[in-house]
Write an enzyme that holds these catalytic residues in place. Structure first.
Site, mmCIF file in Angstrom:
data_model
loop_
_atom_site.group_PDB
_atom_site.id
_atom_site.type_symbol
_atom_site.label_atom_id
_atom_site.label_comp_id
_atom_site.label_asym_id
_atom_site.label_seq_id
_atom_site.Cartn_x
_atom_site.Cartn_y
_atom_site.Cartn_z
ATOM 1 N N ASP A 134 0.844 -1.201 0.000
ATOM 2 C CA ASP A 134 0.000 0.000 0.000
ATOM 3 C C ASP A 134 0.877 1.248 0.000
ATOM 4 O OD1 ASP A 134 -2.286 1.518 0.058
ATOM 5 O OD2 ASP A 134 -2.611 1.317 2.215
ATOM 6 N N HIS A 205 -9.363 -1.723 -8.119
ATOM 7 C CA HIS A 205 -9.199 -0.543 -7.268
ATOM 8 C C HIS A 205 -8.267 0.505 -7.877
ATOM 9 C CE1 HIS A 205 -8.959 1.951 -3.789
ATOM 10 N NE2 HIS A 205 -7.702 1.645 -3.522
HETATM 11 C C1 HEM Z 1 -9.566 -1.056 2.678
HETATM 12 C C2 HEM Z 1 -9.451 -0.043 1.872
HETATM 13 C C3 HEM Z 1 -8.342 0.114 0.871
HETATM 14 C C4 HEM Z 1 -7.338 -0.735 0.543
HETATM 15 C C5 HEM Z 1 -7.053 -2.124 1.089
HETATM 16 C C6 HEM Z 1 -6.560 -0.081 -0.474
HETATM 17 C C7 HEM Z 1 -5.437 -0.640 -1.060
HETATM 18 C C8 HEM Z 1 -4.742 -0.068 -2.105
HETATM 19 C C9 HEM Z 1 -3.639 -0.691 -2.794
HETATM 20 C C10 HEM Z 1 -3.087 -2.078 -2.481
HETATM 21 C C11 HEM Z 1 -3.207 0.175 -3.748
HETATM 22 C C12 HEM Z 1 -2.083 -0.066 -4.775
HETATM 23 C C13 HEM Z 1 -0.746 0.423 -4.342
HETATM 24 C C14 HEM Z 1 -0.644 1.907 -4.145
HETATM 25 O O1 HEM Z 1 -0.463 2.690 -5.088
HETATM 26 O O2 HEM Z 1 -0.787 2.306 -2.987
HETATM 27 C C15 HEM Z 1 -4.037 1.353 -3.646
HETATM 28 C C16 HEM Z 1 -3.919 2.464 -4.429
HETATM 29 C C17 HEM Z 1 -4.654 3.598 -4.283
HETATM 30 N N1 HEM Z 1 -5.735 3.768 -3.451
HETATM 31 FE FE1 HEM Z 1 -6.456 2.455 -2.144
HETATM 32 N N2 HEM Z 1 -7.101 1.140 -0.737
HETATM 33 C C18 HEM Z 1 -8.191 1.306 0.066
HETATM 34 C C19 HEM Z 1 -9.055 2.387 0.097
HETATM 35 C C20 HEM Z 1 -8.904 3.509 -0.658
HETATM 36 C C21 HEM Z 1 -9.773 4.652 -0.614
HETATM 37 C C22 HEM Z 1 -11.012 4.792 0.272
HETATM 38 C C23 HEM Z 1 -9.277 5.579 -1.492
HETATM 39 C C24 HEM Z 1 -9.767 6.942 -1.839
HETATM 40 C C25 HEM Z 1 -11.010 7.347 -1.728
HETATM 41 C C26 HEM Z 1 -8.074 4.994 -2.075
HETATM 42 C C27 HEM Z 1 -7.258 5.632 -2.952
HETATM 43 C C28 HEM Z 1 -6.176 5.055 -3.586
HETATM 44 C C29 HEM Z 1 -5.344 5.758 -4.548
HETATM 45 C C30 HEM Z 1 -5.450 7.209 -4.953
HETATM 46 C C31 HEM Z 1 -4.399 4.832 -4.997
HETATM 47 C C32 HEM Z 1 -3.296 5.065 -6.030
HETATM 48 C C33 HEM Z 1 -3.910 4.972 -7.419
HETATM 49 C C34 HEM Z 1 -2.915 5.339 -8.508
HETATM 50 O O3 HEM Z 1 -2.713 6.534 -8.739
HETATM 51 O O4 HEM Z 1 -2.352 4.395 -9.093
HETATM 52 N N3 HEM Z 1 -7.895 3.736 -1.561
HETATM 53 N N4 HEM Z 1 -4.960 1.176 -2.641
#
Ligand code: HEM
Length: 294
Positions: A134, A205
């Protein structure tokens, strides 16, 4: 002396953490209690956020600070927690964090009641409890500053930040029953080596949230950490922004508000609560509470 952000916002996530949320118990004592809190806050080991219910009680306006919006999507409502003060205790020793937590709760006690207390931790090198890394696409350096910190174009609150918090609870049994491919497609990255998967479905996601795909681009600085309680657990999602706009754009697309496609994350995890806070800047090494009239 210019203001600077609370340094803990920009640093990597610590090994151990605790989140405290307080509501107002005695409005007449708010100013005293906040001054005491200011003395205990370095912005690095202790990061402080102020909620809209508190600014309303003080009769001040921090432009951009508002209550967490009620969000509904098919089969989903996200409760908001109208908390007044949010504290993120950061460190590497749970005992030290406990004692800091006790001191802060005591300092705030005349005016504030502790509503929620949640321990969190870094999992391996910074993974969610699903096993996925993450934070990979977080902005760094100048880009992190411009995504997360209010600029000098807003002199009254320059150096401060807005933070969106959501506590997510994972359904581990459900997640573990998915095939490796289905897990990877839910996120849009391969868990084994973190490679982004072009062929993942639109519900993946990272396809929902790809920051540069929004207009305007929707960059936030995520500082989420896993939490657990006995065999229960999930992610304390924490995103700092110069406003809530980027977070809201991402959440809208995740919940299907743009094109009807709901983020596959919701298949194995659900947000339990959400809240918005404003994190004051530091001035001369102290929390700058002057925008609150203190
Ligand atoms: C249990 C809830 C969540 C989990 C397990 C999760 C997990 C992840 C993972 C594994 C990634 C890919 C690696 C990274 O770039 O960090 C990611 C990317 C991302 N997540 Fe989440 N996330 C969660 C909730 C959210 C929420 C609620 C938001 C926003 C409203 C969010 C926004 C983002 C963004 C902006 C990225 C990067 C996207 C990019 O520009 O490539 N995430 N998340």
């Amino acid at each position: 002396m210019t203001t600077t952000p609370q340094p803990g916002i920009l640093l990597p996530v610590p090994k151990q953490a605790r989140y405290l949320s307080f509501s107002i118990a005695n409005a007449a004592r708010i100013a005293d209690s906040l001054r005491e809190l200011g003395k205990l806050t370095d912005g690095e080991q202790t990061v402080v956020g102020i909620g809209q219910s508190l600014t309303a009680a003080l009769n001040v306006d921090i432009p951009g600070l508002k209550p967490f919006p009620p969000i509904t999507a098919p089969g989903l409502t996200i409760d908001n927690a109208p908390d007044a003060v949010w504290i993120w205790l950061r460190g590497d020793d749970r005992g030290d964090i406990l004692h800091r937590s006790r001191r802060i709760t005591r300092a705030l006690a005349p005016a504030f009641a502790l509503d929620d207390c949640r321990d969190a931790f870094k999992h391996r090198e910074g993974r969610d409890l699903s096993g996925f890394e993450d934070g990979t696409e977080n902005p760094v350096g100048e880009e992190a500053l411009s995504a997360a910190i209010v600029g000098t174009d807003r002199p009254g609150i320059a150096g401060s930040s807005f933070v969106a918090i959501q506590r997510w609870r994972h359904n581990f049994e459900h997640f573990e029953a998915l095939s490796e491919r289905a897990q990877d497609h839910a996120i849009g990255r391969r868990q084994s080596d973190n490679v982004e998967l072009e062929e993942a479905p639109e519900s993946a996601h990272v396809k929902r949230t790809a920051q540069e795909s929004f207009d305007p681009e929707a960059f936030v600085l995520r500082r989420s950490m896993p939490w657990s309680e006995c065999n229960d657990g999930g992610l304390m999602f924490v995103a700092f922004g110069k406003s809530f706009d980027a977070f809201e754009a991402q959440l809208k697309r995740m919940t299907g508000g743009e094109d009807g496609v709901v983020d596959a994350l919701f298949g194995f995890t659900q947000p339990v609560s959400g809240a918005y806070f404003w994190c004051p800047a530091m001035k001369n090494g102290k929390l700058d509470l002057s925008p609150l009239g203190l």
